[in-house]
Design a protein around this motif. Structure first.
Motif, PDB file in Angstrom:
ATOM      1  N   SER A  86      -4.344  14.418  -0.261  1.00  0.00           N
ATOM      2  CA  SER A  86      -3.468  15.450  -0.822  1.00  0.00           C
ATOM      3  C   SER A  86      -4.069  16.842  -0.654  1.00  0.00           C
ATOM      4  O   SER A  86      -5.289  17.000  -0.563  1.00  0.00           O
ATOM      5  CB  SER A  86      -3.141  15.143  -2.285  1.00  0.00           C
ATOM      6  OG  SER A  86      -4.291  14.705  -2.951  1.00  0.00           O
ATOM      7  N   ARG A 133      -9.063   5.971  -3.770  1.00  0.00           N
ATOM      8  CA  ARG A 133      -7.686   5.783  -3.294  1.00  0.00           C
ATOM      9  C   ARG A 133      -7.517   4.537  -2.433  1.00  0.00           C
ATOM     10  O   ARG A 133      -6.611   3.760  -2.659  1.00  0.00           O
ATOM     11  CB  ARG A 133      -7.260   6.994  -2.452  1.00  0.00           C
ATOM     12  CG  ARG A 133      -7.095   8.261  -3.243  1.00  0.00           C
ATOM     13  CD  ARG A 133      -5.701   8.326  -3.877  1.00  0.00           C
ATOM     14  NE  ARG A 133      -5.473   9.622  -4.449  1.00  0.00           N
ATOM     15  CZ  ARG A 133      -5.595   9.911  -5.743  1.00  0.00           C
ATOM     16  NH1 ARG A 133      -5.932   8.968  -6.592  1.00  0.00           N
ATOM     17  NH2 ARG A 133      -5.379  11.126  -6.181  1.00  0.00           N
ATOM     18  N   TRP A 134      -8.381   4.396  -1.402  1.00  0.00           N
ATOM     19  CA  TRP A 134      -8.197   3.318  -0.427  1.00  0.00           C
ATOM     20  C   TRP A 134      -9.532   2.646  -0.155  1.00  0.00           C
ATOM     21  O   TRP A 134     -10.593   3.248  -0.347  1.00  0.00           O
ATOM     22  CB  TRP A 134      -7.666   3.877   0.896  1.00  0.00           C
ATOM     23  CG  TRP A 134      -6.438   4.698   0.756  1.00  0.00           C
ATOM     24  CD1 TRP A 134      -5.161   4.236   0.546  1.00  0.00           C
ATOM     25  CD2 TRP A 134      -6.352   6.133   0.832  1.00  0.00           C
ATOM     26  NE1 TRP A 134      -4.284   5.294   0.481  1.00  0.00           N
ATOM     27  CE2 TRP A 134      -4.983   6.474   0.656  1.00  0.00           C
ATOM     28  CE3 TRP A 134      -7.262   7.172   1.033  1.00  0.00           C
ATOM     29  CZ2 TRP A 134      -4.522   7.776   0.680  1.00  0.00           C
ATOM     30  CZ3 TRP A 134      -6.816   8.475   1.047  1.00  0.00           C
ATOM     31  CH2 TRP A 134      -5.452   8.770   0.868  1.00  0.00           C
ATOM     32  N   GLU A 167      -5.943   0.928  -2.954  1.00  0.00           N
ATOM     33  CA  GLU A 167      -5.227   0.070  -2.010  1.00  0.00           C
ATOM     34  C   GLU A 167      -6.151  -0.404  -0.895  1.00  0.00           C
ATOM     35  O   GLU A 167      -6.886   0.403  -0.316  1.00  0.00           O
ATOM     36  CB  GLU A 167      -4.051   0.856  -1.419  1.00  0.00           C
ATOM     37  CG  GLU A 167      -3.048   1.264  -2.497  1.00  0.00           C
ATOM     38  CD  GLU A 167      -1.915   2.108  -1.953  1.00  0.00           C
ATOM     39  OE1 GLU A 167      -1.980   2.559  -0.785  1.00  0.00           O
ATOM     40  OE2 GLU A 167      -0.944   2.312  -2.708  1.00  0.00           O
ATOM     41  N   LEU A 178      -3.932   7.489   6.692  1.00  0.00           N
ATOM     42  CA  LEU A 178      -4.076   7.964   5.320  1.00  0.00           C
ATOM     43  C   LEU A 178      -3.912   9.474   5.264  1.00  0.00           C
ATOM     44  O   LEU A 178      -4.352  10.184   6.153  1.00  0.00           O
ATOM     45  CB  LEU A 178      -5.487   7.604   4.791  1.00  0.00           C
ATOM     46  CG  LEU A 178      -5.927   6.160   4.978  1.00  0.00           C
ATOM     47  CD1 LEU A 178      -7.394   5.987   4.592  1.00  0.00           C
ATOM     48  CD2 LEU A 178      -5.042   5.228   4.163  1.00  0.00           C
ATOM     49  N   THR A 182       0.849  -1.196   0.000  1.00  0.00           N
ATOM     50  CA  THR A 182       0.000   0.000   0.000  1.00  0.00           C
ATOM     51  C   THR A 182       0.885   1.246   0.000  1.00  0.00           C
ATOM     52  O   THR A 182       0.923   1.996   0.973  1.00  0.00           O
ATOM     53  CB  THR A 182      -0.929   0.005   1.241  1.00  0.00           C
ATOM     54  OG1 THR A 182      -0.125  -0.123   2.424  1.00  0.00           O
ATOM     55  CG2 THR A 182      -1.920  -1.134   1.200  1.00  0.00           C
ATOM     56  N   PRO A 183       1.576   1.475  -1.124  1.00  0.00           N
ATOM     57  CA  PRO A 183       2.549   2.586  -1.156  1.00  0.00           C
ATOM     58  C   PRO A 183       1.936   3.971  -0.948  1.00  0.00           C
ATOM     59  O   PRO A 183       2.646   4.901  -0.577  1.00  0.00           O
ATOM     60  CB  PRO A 183       3.169   2.467  -2.555  1.00  0.00           C
ATOM     61  CG  PRO A 183       2.249   1.592  -3.338  1.00  0.00           C
ATOM     62  CD  PRO A 183       1.577   0.694  -2.364  1.00  0.00           C
ATOM     63  N   HIS A 184       0.636   4.100  -1.169  1.00  0.00           N
ATOM     64  CA  HIS A 184       0.025   5.422  -1.015  1.00  0.00           C
ATOM     65  C   HIS A 184      -0.621   5.623   0.351  1.00  0.00           C
ATOM     66  O   HIS A 184      -1.283   6.634   0.582  1.00  0.00           O
ATOM     67  CB  HIS A 184      -0.993   5.678  -2.123  1.00  0.00           C
ATOM     68  CG  HIS A 184      -0.388   5.612  -3.488  1.00  0.00           C
ATOM     69  ND1 HIS A 184       0.587   6.487  -3.916  1.00  0.00           N
ATOM     70  CD2 HIS A 184      -0.580   4.749  -4.510  1.00  0.00           C
ATOM     71  CE1 HIS A 184       0.952   6.168  -5.147  1.00  0.00           C
ATOM     72  NE2 HIS A 184       0.267   5.109  -5.531  1.00  0.00           N
ATOM     73  N   ALA A 185      -0.449   4.650   1.249  1.00  0.00           N
ATOM     74  CA  ALA A 185      -0.944   4.823   2.623  1.00  0.00           C
ATOM     75  C   ALA A 185       0.261   4.981   3.546  1.00  0.00           C
ATOM     76  O   ALA A 185       1.303   4.371   3.325  1.00  0.00           O
ATOM     77  CB  ALA A 185      -1.768   3.614   3.051  1.00  0.00           C
ATOM     78  N   ASP A 207      -6.020   1.596  -9.197  1.00  0.00           N
ATOM     79  CA  ASP A 207      -5.008   2.112  -8.291  1.00  0.00           C
ATOM     80  C   ASP A 207      -5.568   2.345  -6.880  1.00  0.00           C
ATOM     81  O   ASP A 207      -5.279   3.359  -6.245  1.00  0.00           O
ATOM     82  CB  ASP A 207      -4.465   3.444  -8.864  1.00  0.00           C
ATOM     83  CG  ASP A 207      -2.980   3.567  -8.620  1.00  0.00           C
ATOM     84  OD1 ASP A 207      -2.406   2.618  -8.058  1.00  0.00           O
ATOM     85  OD2 ASP A 207      -2.413   4.618  -8.968  1.00  0.00           O
TER      86      ASP A 207
END
Ligand code: ADP
Ligand code: MG
Length: 339
Positions: free
Chosen positions: A32, A79-80, A112, A29, A15-18, A110
């Motif tokens: 942006s 996102r998640w 997660e 989380l 989960t590179p974006h968390a 994309d």
């Protein structure tokens, strides 16, 4: 297999974006700058939304797809997600297929999986999804204005058509079924369209309970009415054939209307699939008539048919006109769990 082995094996991915994903008491989380969180849950209950023998890969797909569809309808970038799942048993083959279907779609968008809950119980699947959208650009239900055009993506009624066949209410040929079944089992959430409609659509909703029911939510929230042109509604060639009495693929008898030799009541049934069939997961949205031309451009860019089906008018409720301009007598009821 312990609960934790199960989570590790089937529901833990990078989960590179968390900031923090699966494995702690909560995920962390970061939204942006300039965006707000769009949050939505959708639950699939065995026996209500799917049958116990449903294909687990497709079920994994649909569990996430129905949630992505809500993000699309808000104009949010998904996102998640978190997944709360109740399982009667730890069936490894089933879990492998279910998670493969879920993550295949997650990867495509994309998204997660950053957490969830796993318990033993009657099969039940609940996803909560988190997306991002600039606050002022979220597509709400409440923004439709008198004079706006009403548009839908894709085509309507195929999922209801397939379901009616699976329930034994109608009998489609193998080729007809193959044409409409993907709408029921593999709905494609219109995420890219939702993003493209930011700053263009005045309101939007995804069609999960049927066009009239869901458009009705826009009308209520926006305090306006609507006029639809039935002939303009986008339907697949298979369903189109069902709406034309001479080529009706079924006798009245097969449809459960033994005295309906001309197939007219059958046509009524298929009209209902188009107007009130659930599970389409297309977007219905309103756009100022001045922006009509931009929609053709979006349709071409996303390789997705977009169709103007009517307009927003003053007043309340929705009138559907047939090809000769007469109002169709339609039951505006979509699926309601408590009715
Ligand atoms: P807690 O007892 O603190 O609520 P759990 O034992 O329920 O934590 O879950 C352990 C970790 O596994 C948590 O990070 C949770 O978010 C995650 N998790 C549990 N079930 C799932 C699932 N089905 N999918 C993804 N993550 C899960
Ligand atoms: Mg827990």
């Amino acid at each position: 297999m312990s609960e934790f082995d199960l989570i590790r094996r089937f529901f833990t991915r990078d989960t590179p974006h968390a900031i923090l994903g699966v494995g702690d008491d909560a995920a962390l989380l970061q939204v942006s700058v300039g965006n707000v969180l769009a949050v939505s849950s959708d639950m699939l209950v065995c026996g209500t939304h799917f049958l116990p023998d449903a294909d687990p890969f497709l079920l994994g797909h649909k569990t996430l797809a129905v949630n992505l569809s809500d993000m699309a309808a808000m104009g949010a970038a998904p996102r998640w997600a978190v997944l709360a799942i109740a399982l009667p048993e730890a069936d490894e083959a089933w879990l492998a297929q279910f998670s493969a279907g879920f993550f295949a779609l997650a990867q495509q968008h994309d998204v997660e999986l950053v957490g969830g809950d796993t318990t033993r119980g009657p099969l039940n699947l609940c996803v909560t999804i988190f997306g991002e959208v600039p606050a002022q650009q979220a597509l709400r239900r409440s923004g439709a204005q008198v004079g706006d055009e009403i548009w839908v993506s894709g085509c309507l009624g195929d999922a209801a058509l397939a379901l009616a066949h699976l329930q034994g209410r109608i009998a489609l040929s193998a080729a007809e079924l193959a044409a409409c079944l993907p709408a029921l089992h593999r709905p494609q959430p219109r995420v890219a369209l939702g993003l493209a409609l930011r700053g263009i659509a005045s309101s939007a909703i995804d069609i999960s309970d049927g066009l009239l029911a869901d458009l009705g939510h826009i009308l209520e929230a926006s305090q306006v009415g609507a006029q639809l042109d039935f002939a303009a509604l986008p339907v697949s060639p298979v369903l189109r054939a069902c709406l034309t009495p001479p080529s009706l693929p079924l006798s009245g008898e097969e449809l459960g209307f033994p005295h309906d030799k001309g197939g007219l009541r059958g046509v009524k049934l298929f009209q209902q699939f188009v107007l009130s069939g659930g599970d389409d997961y297309e977007l219905c949205f309103t756009v100022s008539a001045a922006r009509h031309a931009e929609l053709a451009d979006i349709a071409a860019r996303h390789n997705l048919p977009l169709t103007c089906i009517g307009k927003i008018v003053a007043g309340r409720g929705c009138i559907v006109h047939d090809a000769s301009g007469n109002p169709l007598n339609v039951e505006a009821c979509g699926y309601d769990h408590f009715r």
